[in-house]
Structures are given as structure tokens and as C-alpha cells.
Design an enzyme around this catalytic site. Structure first.
Site, PDB file in Angstrom:
ATOM      1  N   ARG A   1      20.453 -26.525  28.341  1.00  0.00           N
ATOM      2  CA  ARG A   1      19.278 -26.823  27.516  1.00  0.00           C
ATOM      3  C   ARG A   1      18.185 -27.472  28.357  1.00  0.00           C
ATOM      4  O   ARG A   1      17.018 -27.133  28.232  1.00  0.00           O
ATOM      5  CB  ARG A   1      19.648 -27.738  26.336  1.00  0.00           C
ATOM      6  CG  ARG A   1      18.459 -27.914  25.369  1.00  0.00           C
ATOM      7  CD  ARG A   1      18.795 -28.831  24.200  1.00  0.00           C
ATOM      8  NE  ARG A   1      17.782 -28.716  23.153  1.00  0.00           N
ATOM      9  CZ  ARG A   1      16.685 -29.453  23.076  1.00  0.00           C
ATOM     10  NH1 ARG A   1      16.418 -30.357  24.015  1.00  0.00           N
ATOM     11  NH2 ARG A   1      15.821 -29.290  22.082  1.00  0.00           N
ATOM     12  N   CYS A   2      18.585 -28.402  29.237  1.00  0.00           N
ATOM     13  CA  CYS A   2      17.609 -29.059  30.109  1.00  0.00           C
ATOM     14  C   CYS A   2      16.871 -28.042  30.990  1.00  0.00           C
ATOM     15  O   CYS A   2      15.702 -28.235  31.324  1.00  0.00           O
ATOM     16  CB  CYS A   2      18.299 -30.068  31.019  1.00  0.00           C
ATOM     17  SG  CYS A   2      19.016 -31.483  30.178  1.00  0.00           S
ATOM     18  N   MET A   3      17.556 -26.978  31.386  1.00  0.00           N
ATOM     19  CA  MET A   3      16.989 -26.009  32.339  1.00  0.00           C
ATOM     20  C   MET A   3      16.138 -24.937  31.662  1.00  0.00           C
ATOM     21  O   MET A   3      15.742 -23.972  32.318  1.00  0.00           O
ATOM     22  CB  MET A   3      18.110 -25.304  33.107  1.00  0.00           C
ATOM     23  CG  MET A   3      18.873 -26.197  34.049  1.00  0.00           C
ATOM     24  SD  MET A   3      19.880 -25.260  35.207  1.00  0.00           S
ATOM     25  CE  MET A   3      20.977 -24.376  34.103  1.00  0.00           C
TER      26      MET A   3
END
Length: 413
Positions: free
Chosen positions: A402-404
């Protein structure tokens, strides 16, 4: 070809996403600068790129159009040439360059790069003394000489956290929050978003709900689209409560927005739980991954529009996470799936490697890191469809799938 942004949920079928392929910024990470540049270790670039390419291909195989941050910015400079000079002025002003002569030398160096994609990648990678030929001449100052011999070999810091595209800006419905980030190291990353949303032909007309010159800081990892009417935002190490006040005022009275409720989650202030999405993420209509440490009674504040424009009503909710999410989603029975399957050591280890940080490609179909084997086994047993991303090097940056990723378009549920 859809223009604009549309992200009304966390789990609607993903159609378009913005990534950044790790680049030479990871080669400019000296071990003694790691803490300042918000890294715990130096990733092996070639392997990190291979892993990231696999992640991008997994998404394409699911019918997702993959956009790259660096290419979007280069497209801006290709179509609006004067934007490059405007960007360069601002980039140099914010780059923390020491010495009187050096900004001019840096400008000449960057201006010598004619290809716009190569230019953008260089601004992301930073600049070292070895790359600059500094002439000694009569106007050299003591200041520039002293600073040229200073301890750091960096003239301009790299932006090693850029492959976490979730944080510099956050798509909310049909608009975007262009963030002012918590650290000086990362705030320069938001410059790329500024030029995309100011000039890119596909994205220049979207509503801005937050601006990078705001007085308070916020990051995209703290923003979750529960549905088109409800937004969850973390009050965290990286997002101030006052920033959520600003967001509410800009979102509630904008005709592009359908959001009429913001739930502000007060989460612990530490690196393992730096953003709301490291604590829980939605993976299906009725399922969330969670970090077990967040269980119990949570302090949550509900923000809704007042009777007059600009007026925001706030009330505190003290309840369990299940009840709060059931009310927000309208689902009778929410299932919370703990990172590490509830085992405290596995939970701590896999939380460190972002076991709770998943990217839904569709309801029940999620991208996860391969290394979180205990959590993944639990998710399999819960009937979820896992798209497994290799993660030996990518995980060193302390961020998951999700962060990426920053979704630009999701289908309605």
C-alpha cells in the site's frame, strides 16, 4: 483513456495506479546519513528494482494501468516547457544547498540534462561533490570553500523514500491532498505532485483539498477512503490533528467531494505505527488487516459539516475498532485479521515488515509481501486471494504494497 482521479474506496477494482521505480537515489544513501534520510538500511538497488518490476507486472496482469511518477513529471515538462524552469527554481530553493556559488553550479549541471525524464530522475537521485567540477577563481568565498570540504559528500540529498508514492499526496474521491510532509527530508517529494496537479493535461483540473505550503503536516499513509462519504485519517507521528481540521474545511464544502464524514483515529506515536495504514488496511467488503497492538478501545473523533460553510462539528467516539468500522462501512459483522495471526513475536516481526500494509486490487484480492509468511497463511485461510510480491530489499525502506502505490482510479463498489 480516463482523465482525472476517482478513488471512492480502498477496495474497488483498481484501474490506474501511480508508482515510482526505485532509482539512483538509493545509491546516494551513505550509511552515516541513514537516520536523517529515514532509512534503517541500504537496499541493494538492482534487486529492489527487480522486485518492484515484479510488483508492477503483478498489477498489470490484473488489468491495472501502471503510471510512473517520474514519467508523469517528465510529460509535464515535455508539454509545458516553461514549467521545467519554474520547477528548477523551486527545487534549488528547497534543496538545502550550502555556499554562495553552489546553487548556480547546480543549476548549470541540471540544465545540461536535455532529456526531461533523465532530468527528473537526477533531481530525485540528488547530487554529489564527485559529479560537480567546481572551478577555483577569484570570486570563490571562504564559505564555499569551507562547505565544499564539509563532512558530507552530498550537495543535494537524495529522495530515497520516493518509491513510497502513498505519502506525498493522497487521492480522496475525485480530488487530492497535496501534503506538507512531516520531515524536511521527505517534504521535497511533494514538489513532483505539485507540477503534476498544476500542469499535467490529465490531472491539472482536479480539486486540491490540501496544499504543500500549509502550516500543518500530513502524509498519505494516514488517509483511507472507507467509502465515498466517509474518510478515515490517522492522527499520528506524521499527521497533525490541525491538518485534519484544514482537510475537513476544504473537503466538506467542495462540489467535487461527496465526503461528509471524517473519522480521525488517534494512533500511537512511534515508527512501527507511523501511519494509519501500518495499523489497519481494508482488504474486503467486511475484512481488515490490523496490528494487534491497536486492539481495545480507541479514541476516534468524528468530523461532520456544520450548518454554515466552514463550520465543522466534532464529537469524540470511544468504542472498539470493530464497532467503529461496522458503523462506517454499513457492514453488520466486520472481521479484523491480526498481523502475525495473534502470535506476539510473529506480529512484531511481520509488522516491522508491513504485514498489515496491503494493497487491494479488488475486494478480497490483495498484494502482500512474500516475507510475511505467518500473516499470509492466516489470510489464505480466511479465503483471500493473495498476489505475493518479493520483498527482501523493498521492505528495507519500511513500507508495504500500500505504501508503494497511490491509486488514481478505482471502480465504484
Amino acid at each position: 483513456m480516463t482523465k482525472g482521479l476517482h478513488v471512492p474506496s480502498e477496495i474497488g477494482a483498481l484501474k490506474k495506479v501511480c508508482l515510482h521505480r526505485p532509482g539512483e537515489e538509493l545509491l546516494n544513501l551513505p550509511p552515516f546519513e541513514l537516520e536523517r534520510l529515514l532509512f534503517d538500511d541500504v537496499p541493494f538497488l538492482e534487486v529492489a528494482q527487480e522486485e518492484h518490476d515484479t510488483f508492477a507486472q503483478i498489477l498489470r496482469d490484473q488489468g491495472v494501468e501502471v503510471l510512473y511518477l517520474e514519467k508523469l513529471v517528465a510529460e509535464v515538462f515535455d508539454t509545458v516547457p516553461e514549467a521545467r524552469e519554474e520547477f528548477l527554481d523551486q527545487y534549488i530553493a528547497e534543496a538545502g544547498i550550502k555556499g554562495q556559488e553552489m546553487p548556480k553550479v547546480v543549476r548549470e549541471k541540471l540544465n545540461s540534462i536535455t532529456d526531461n525524464l533523465e532530468f527528473v530522475q537526477k533531481t530525485m537521485a540528488g547530487l554529489t561533490k564527485a559529479e560537480i567540477d567546481m572551478p577555483l577563481h577569484a570570486s570563490t568565498t571562504l564559505d564555499s570553500l569551507v562547505n565544499s570540504d564539509s563532512e558530507s559528500d552530498l550537495i543535494i540529498d537524495p529522495m530515497p523514500n520516493l518509491y513510497f508514492t502513498r505519502d506525498p499526496f493522497a487521492v480522496v474521491g475525485n480530488g487530492v491532498c497535496l501534503n506538507r510532509m512531516y520531515s524536511v527530508t521527505r517534504n521535497r517529494e511533494t514538489l513532483y505532485g505539485k507540477y503534476i496537479f498544476k500542469y499535467h493535461p490529465d490531472y491539472k483540473d482536479v480539486s486540491l483539498y490540501f496544499r504543500r505550503d500549509a502550516a500543518f503536516h500530513t502524509e498519505g499513509g494516514d488517509v483511507l477512503n472507507i467509502n465515498e462519504h466517509t474518510l478515515a485519517v490517522g492522527i499520528s507521528q506524521r499527521t497533525q490533528a490541525a491538518a485534519i481540521d484544514v482537510m475537513a474545511q476544504n473537503i466538506f464544502w467542495n462540489s467535487d467531494s461527496k465526503v461528509d464524514r471524517i473519522l480521525a483515529f488517534d494512533i500511537p506515536n512511534n515508527r512501527a505505527m507511523m501511519h494509519l495504514d501500518t495499523v489497519f488496511t481494508q482488504i474486503d467488503v467486511d475484512k481488515f488487516t490490523i496490528h494487534p497492538a491497536i486492539m481495545g478501545t480507541l479514541k476516534v473523533y468524528e468530523l461532520t459539516p456544520g450548518t454554515t460553510p466552514g463550520d465543522v462539528k466534532i464529537k469524540e467516539i470511544c468504542d472498539t475498532l470493530e464497532h467503529i468500522l461496522e458503523d462506517a462501512t454499513g457492514v453488520d459483522q466486520i472481521k479484523l485479521i491480526p498481523c502475525g495471526g495473534g502470535d506476539p513475536i510473529a506480529a512484531a516481526r511481520e509488522q516491522w515488515n508491513d504485514g498489515s500494509n496491503t494493497l487491494a486490487v479488488a475486494p478480497g484480492k490483495i498484494c502482500v509481501y512474500a516475507r510475511n509468511t505467518v500473516t499470509n497463511d492466516v489470510l489464505y485461510k480466511e479465503g483471500l486471494d493473495l498476489l505475493v510480491v518479493p520483498s527482501a530489499e523493498l521492505s528495507r525502506g519500511r513500507g508495504g504494497p500500500r505504501c508503494m502505490s497511490m491509486p488514481f482510479w478505482r471502480e465504484d463498489l
